[in-house]
Design a protein around this motif. Structure first.
Motif, PDB file in Angstrom:
ATOM      1  N   ASP A  65      -0.591  -0.501  -1.189  1.00  0.00           N
ATOM      2  CA  ASP A  65      -0.616  -0.586   0.259  1.00  0.00           C
ATOM      3  C   ASP A  65       0.826  -0.633   0.760  1.00  0.00           C
ATOM      4  N   GLN A  71       1.314  -4.064   2.716  1.00  0.00           N
ATOM      5  CA  GLN A  71       1.083  -5.285   1.949  1.00  0.00           C
ATOM      6  C   GLN A  71       1.199  -4.945   0.472  1.00  0.00           C
ATOM      7  N   ASP A  94       1.285  -6.527  -2.213  1.00  0.00           N
ATOM      8  CA  ASP A  94       0.500  -7.208  -3.228  1.00  0.00           C
ATOM      9  C   ASP A  94      -0.958  -6.765  -3.222  1.00  0.00           C
ATOM     10  N   SER A  95      -1.249  -5.682  -2.515  1.00  0.00           N
ATOM     11  CA  SER A  95      -2.599  -5.145  -2.517  1.00  0.00           C
ATOM     12  C   SER A  95      -2.547  -3.652  -2.808  1.00  0.00           C
ATOM     13  N   CYS A  96      -3.680  -3.103  -3.178  1.00  0.00           N
ATOM     14  CA  CYS A  96      -3.765  -1.665  -3.406  1.00  0.00           C
ATOM     15  C   CYS A  96      -4.958  -1.110  -2.633  1.00  0.00           C
ATOM     16  N   ARG A  97      -4.987   0.188  -2.502  1.00  0.00           N
ATOM     17  CA  ARG A  97      -6.094   0.872  -1.837  1.00  0.00           C
ATOM     18  C   ARG A  97      -6.632   1.956  -2.768  1.00  0.00           C
ATOM     19  N   GLN A 102      -9.529  -1.795   0.289  1.00  0.00           N
ATOM     20  CA  GLN A 102      -8.336  -2.586   0.038  1.00  0.00           C
ATOM     21  C   GLN A 102      -8.670  -3.742  -0.886  1.00  0.00           C
ATOM     22  N   PHE A 160      -6.934  -7.035  -2.902  1.00  0.00           N
ATOM     23  CA  PHE A 160      -5.776  -7.917  -3.050  1.00  0.00           C
ATOM     24  C   PHE A 160      -5.706  -8.472  -4.469  1.00  0.00           C
ATOM     25  N   ALA A 213     -12.212  -6.454   0.447  1.00  0.00           N
ATOM     26  CA  ALA A 213     -10.962  -6.892   1.071  1.00  0.00           C
ATOM     27  C   ALA A 213     -10.826  -8.408   1.103  1.00  0.00           C
ATOM     28  N   SER A 214     -11.942  -9.130   1.084  1.00  0.00           N
ATOM     29  CA  SER A 214     -11.878 -10.593   1.154  1.00  0.00           C
ATOM     30  C   SER A 214     -11.884 -11.260  -0.222  1.00  0.00           C
ATOM     31  N   LYS A 256     -10.497 -12.888  -3.296  1.00  0.00           N
ATOM     32  CA  LYS A 256      -9.224 -13.590  -3.498  1.00  0.00           C
ATOM     33  C   LYS A 256      -8.818 -13.693  -4.963  1.00  0.00           C
TER      34      LYS A 256
END
Length: 484
Positions: A269, A272, A274-277, A293, A295, A327-328, A330
């Motif tokens: 991303d 951000q 620390d995330s990827c898509r 997305q 995280f 996306a949520s 963790k």
């Protein structure tokens, strides 16, 4: 005793030998949630045992029959004893229970008992199973499926290794279970849906050779219920896939090959880091979910999420709900867990303890932070695993950048006695890392703190499945005190 013959309604007390284990503690929490009186023994105090005690479970840390709660000693017919396969046969409390006719079951048998009447999703694999099963549990719970989950790690979303179903909801209940190949534990399970993430050689102290391990995975998938489903990572052994009954459907998945289910357009991303898509593609359903997305960086984690999404879609969770729940997510404690982040230093803790896992972790780190200096601290887990995979460990830890540093700790023995000639030195000698050192546990903190004070640390990693996690808090505390 056959676990299926036990009537849980007749059990009032449940006592665990080895209650602090990640799998044992999940079952202990389940029994406590279901109004049983739970207690146990473990040899070491840990944050997890402290949490169990905070939840009202009595735990002691000395192998002493006198410390077993009086009600457990007085009512053997109403008590279930649960043991970990690592407990030694000479354990005095175990001997007491054996002599006095208690019902004693291994953790795996109890897990089979608890899930026997439920539709079960079992996630197996020599690596990837904890993350994948936790992803499945998160997607199902947030997607409105009434489920209970027994996980092999602490979910950051649930802050627990146990997810409990809604007992007031009469709808069918699904169980999500991490299916452990150690000691052939997963053969107590008969899932409706199974996921197999990997069948790389491991636990050769149990299996002797890779072929025997693959045979055990084959036995596991042969127990999938009639008209069930197996999601298989594309590279797992063909012999495992060939063990399926003809009325069980096989679906392959991957993060890099165009299998029936795969990920496409995997990228970092831009906003951000620390995330990827990625895009999820299901060729069987002619379906694509674009621009998801996640995280939890790393190609291997995208692949794990593809398997979890496939399970969720099989249970008819909507694509929009999946988009939001991916996306949520963790993550899982000690699975690519960000402990500390600042402009100067990033500290990540990971459970990787197999060469394949370490390679995937370090590859992801280099992809995310290509120009950063890596300080990797690794604690080998088990003498037998170090002996069997010494070349793999050496190769996976051969940090190419001369500015990177490998720090090895001594082997964590767990259930094993030392093996002559097998120490961390054999990895140190074989690895091609230019900057490498072997430290004792007592030297580590002072050494790392000094490097941090000299601004010699950019990416800090703690890696391993032993007790290396006891260094996480002091390292985190030191970094926060520095206020980078």
């Amino acid at each position: 005793m056959n676990a299926q013959n036990i009537q849980l309604e007749n059990i009032k007390y449940v006592y665990f030998i080895g209650i602090g284990g990640i799998g044992m503690s999940a079952i202990a929490r389940w029994f406590a949630h279901n109004q049983k009186t739970v207690a146990g023994y473990d040899k070491t105090k840990t944050p997890l045992t402290q949490n169990l005690e905070n939840e009202g479970i009595k735990i002691h840390f000395e192998d002493n029959v006198d410390q077993i709660p009086s009600e457990v000693r007085e009512f053997p017919d109403e008590t279930l004893i649960v043991i970990t396969p690592a407990v030694p046969s000479s354990h005095s409390e175990l001997l007491f229970f054996q002599r006095n006719g208690y019902t004693i079951l291994k953790r795996a048998a109890v897990l089979g008992l608890l899930t026997h009447s439920l539709k079960t999703i079992a996630v197996a694999g020599t690596h990837g199973k904890t993350t994948t099963s936790t992803m499945v549990a998160h997607l199902l719970k947030e997607g409105g499926i009434n489920c209970t989950a027994f996980l092999g790690g602490i979910s950051a979303n649930f802050n627990s290794n146990l997810v409990v179903n809604d007992i007031n909801n009469a709808d069918e209940v699904w169980a999500v279970v991490e299916a452990d190949e150690f000691d052939r534990s997963f053969l107590h399970l008969h899932p409706t849906i199974a996921v197999v993430t990997s069948t790389d050689a491991d636990h050769l102290d149990i299996y002797g050779e890779k072929a025997a391990l693959e045979k055990s995975f084959g036995d596991f998938v042969s127990q999938i219920k009639e008209s069930g489903l197996l999601f298989a990572q594309n590279n797992i052994a063909d012999s495992v896939k060939d063990s399926l009954h003809e009325n069980v459907e096989l679906i392959n998945y991957s993060s890099s090959n165009k299998t029936q289910i795969y990920a496409e357009n995997i990228r970092l991303d831009e906003l951000q880091k620390d995330s990827c898509r990625f895009d999820f593609v299901d060729t069987q359903k002619n379906e694509r979910i674009e621009n998801l997305q996640l995280f939890m960086p790393g190609f291997h984690n995208v692949e794990n999420m593809c398997a979890a999404i496939a399970v969720a879609r099989e249970l008819n969770i909507s694509t929009e709900k999946i988009r939001n729940t991916v996306a949520s997510f963790k993550g899982v404690k000690r699975r690519f867990e960000y402990v500390f982040r600042s402009k100067q230093i990033t500290y990540i803790d990971d459970y990787a303890h197999h060469p394949t896992e370490i390679s995937a972790l370090l590859s992801s780190i280099k992809h995310l932070y290509p120009n950063k200096k890596v300080t990797a601290i690794f604690q080998p887990h088990l003498f037998s695993r170090t002996r069997d995979f010494q070349e793999g460990f050496a190769e996976s830890l051969s940090l190419e950048n001369p500015n990177d540093q490998l720090i090895l700790l001594n082997i964590y023995p767990a259930r094993e006695l030392p093996i002559e000639g097998i120490t961390s030195d054999i990895i140190l000698e074989q690895t091609k890392a230019k900057n490498k050192i072997l430290l004792s546990d007592t030297e580590l903190l002072t050494y790392i703190e000094d490097k941090i004070n000299k601004n010699e640390v950019e990416i800090l990693l703690t890696i391993g499945a032993g007790d290396i996690d006891r260094f996480v808090k002091p390292l985190s505390d030191f970094l926060h005190k520095k206020i980078f």
